[in-house]
Every structure is written in structure tokens, then in C-alpha cells.
Design a protein around this motif. Structure first.
Motif, short mmCIF file in Angstrom:
data_model
loop_
_atom_site.label_atom_id
_atom_site.label_comp_id
_atom_site.label_asym_id
_atom_site.label_seq_id
_atom_site.Cartn_x
_atom_site.Cartn_y
_atom_site.Cartn_z
N VAL A 1 40.05 44.35 28.38
CA VAL A 1 37.97 45.19 28.75
C VAL A 1 37.79 43.77 28.88
CG1 VAL A 1 36.18 46.70 28.09
CG2 VAL A 1 38.92 47.42 26.99
N PRO A 2 37.27 43.90 30.29
CA PRO A 2 36.79 42.64 30.12
C PRO A 2 34.89 42.22 29.30
CG PRO A 2 36.00 43.87 31.98
CD PRO A 2 36.91 44.79 31.11
N THR A 3 34.75 41.50 29.21
CA THR A 3 33.96 41.34 28.24
C THR A 3 32.22 40.42 28.95
OG1 THR A 3 34.24 38.85 27.12
CG2 THR A 3 34.82 40.79 26.29
N ARG A 4 31.39 40.18 28.41
CA ARG A 4 29.94 39.90 29.13
C ARG A 4 30.04 38.27 29.35
NH1 ARG A 4 24.61 40.84 26.27
NH2 ARG A 4 24.18 41.97 27.21
N GLY A 5 31.13 37.40 28.74
CA GLY A 5 31.30 35.97 29.31
C GLY A 5 32.49 35.85 30.28
N ASP A 6 33.28 36.70 31.21
CA ASP A 6 34.68 36.66 31.64
C ASP A 6 33.40 36.73 33.22
OD1 ASP A 6 35.65 37.48 30.05
OD2 ASP A 6 36.24 39.37 30.71
N LYS A 7 34.76 35.46 33.19
CA LYS A 7 34.09 35.27 34.64
C LYS A 7 35.02 35.75 36.07
CE LYS A 7 32.88 30.85 33.80
NZ LYS A 7 32.75 29.13 34.26
N GLY A 8 34.07 36.25 37.52
CA GLY A 8 34.56 36.63 37.89
C GLY A 8 33.72 38.07 38.20
N ALA A 9 33.37 38.54 37.13
CA ALA A 9 32.76 40.02 37.58
C ALA A 9 31.37 39.85 38.15
CB ALA A 9 33.10 40.97 35.74
N PRO A 10 30.44 40.79 38.78
CA PRO A 10 29.12 40.32 38.92
C PRO A 10 28.28 40.88 38.55
CG PRO A 10 30.38 42.42 40.45
CD PRO A 10 31.16 41.69 39.32
#
Length: 128
Positions: free
Chosen positions: A44-53
């Protein structure tokens, strides 16, 4: 699940998770979330993941859209909305704060004045 001496379950002791036990967001990020189709897991992506707008706050993609008048009106509406959130002091609080500031300033002026006179006398006593 196996029981510890304290009555707590050890996760993964028998290889199956308890479906009635709630899973927190932190737990999903750590372990991965189970896919609806079955046994595969995904992270599950978190706030700090790169690539998510970065999500926009009001759905607008560009803040400079609209005429100058419309932007000014929106700015003024937002200013008024923010000023409504401010805790405004009462008249009594303002009087008390003003008196406190004036007393402190008078104290500091007196202290600096006394130090000035003291250093002046000391300087004349030494250099004459």
C-alpha cells in the motif's frame, strides 16, 4: 492462533490471520495488503512514495485559472474564512497585555539607565 503467556496472539504462529481482527493502515503498509482475488499481496503506497501525484485540495489542476477578478475574490473569501478562525482577545485581555508590556518596558529602561549611570561613574573613577 497460538496464545502467549499474556493472552496475546502471536501473529503468524499458525500461518493464517484472523479475519475478525481489524487491520490498521500501518499493519497493511508493513505486511502488504491481501488482494481481493486471493493470496497475492501488494504494498500500500504511503505518503512518502515517489511517483504518486500530489492530490489537489479542491480538484483544480492549475491555481492560476480564471480571471484576475475571480482570483482576487477567491483570495478575499479565503482571507475572511481564515480570519474567522482566529481567536480574538477580549478588551480586558488587551488591557492586561498592554499593561504587562508597559511595565516590562519601564523595568528594562530603568535597568539599562542604572547600568549606564553605573558604568559612567566607574569609567570616570578609573580614567578621571
Amino acid at each position: 492462533m497460538s496464545e502467549d503467556t499474556g493472552g496475546r496472539r502471536r501473529p503468524g504462529a499458525d500461518g493464517a490471520d484472523d479475519p475478525s481482527r481489524p487491520v490498521t493502515a500501518a499493519g497493511r503498509r508493513r505486511r502488504g495488503a491481501a488482494d481481493e482475488t486471493g493470496g497475492t499481496t501488494r504494498v500500500v503506497p504511503t505518503r512518502g512514495d515517489k511517483g504518486a501525484p500530489t492530490p489537489s485540495r479542491d480538484g483544480r489542476s492549475n491555481a492560476s485559472e480564471g480571471s484576475a477578478i475571480a482570483r482576487l475574490q477567491r483570495f478575499l473569501r479565503e482571507v475572511v474564512a481564515e480570519l474567522r478562525k482566529v481567536h480574538w482577545p477580549t478588551r480586558r485581555q488587551i488591557v492586561v497585555y498592554t499593561v504587562v508590556v508597559l511595565v516590562f518596558v519601564a523595568f528594562m529602561v530603568t535597568l539599562v539607565g542604572l547600568l549606564d549611570v553605573g558604568f559612567q561613574k566607574l569609567t570616570f573613577a578609573l580614567f578621571g
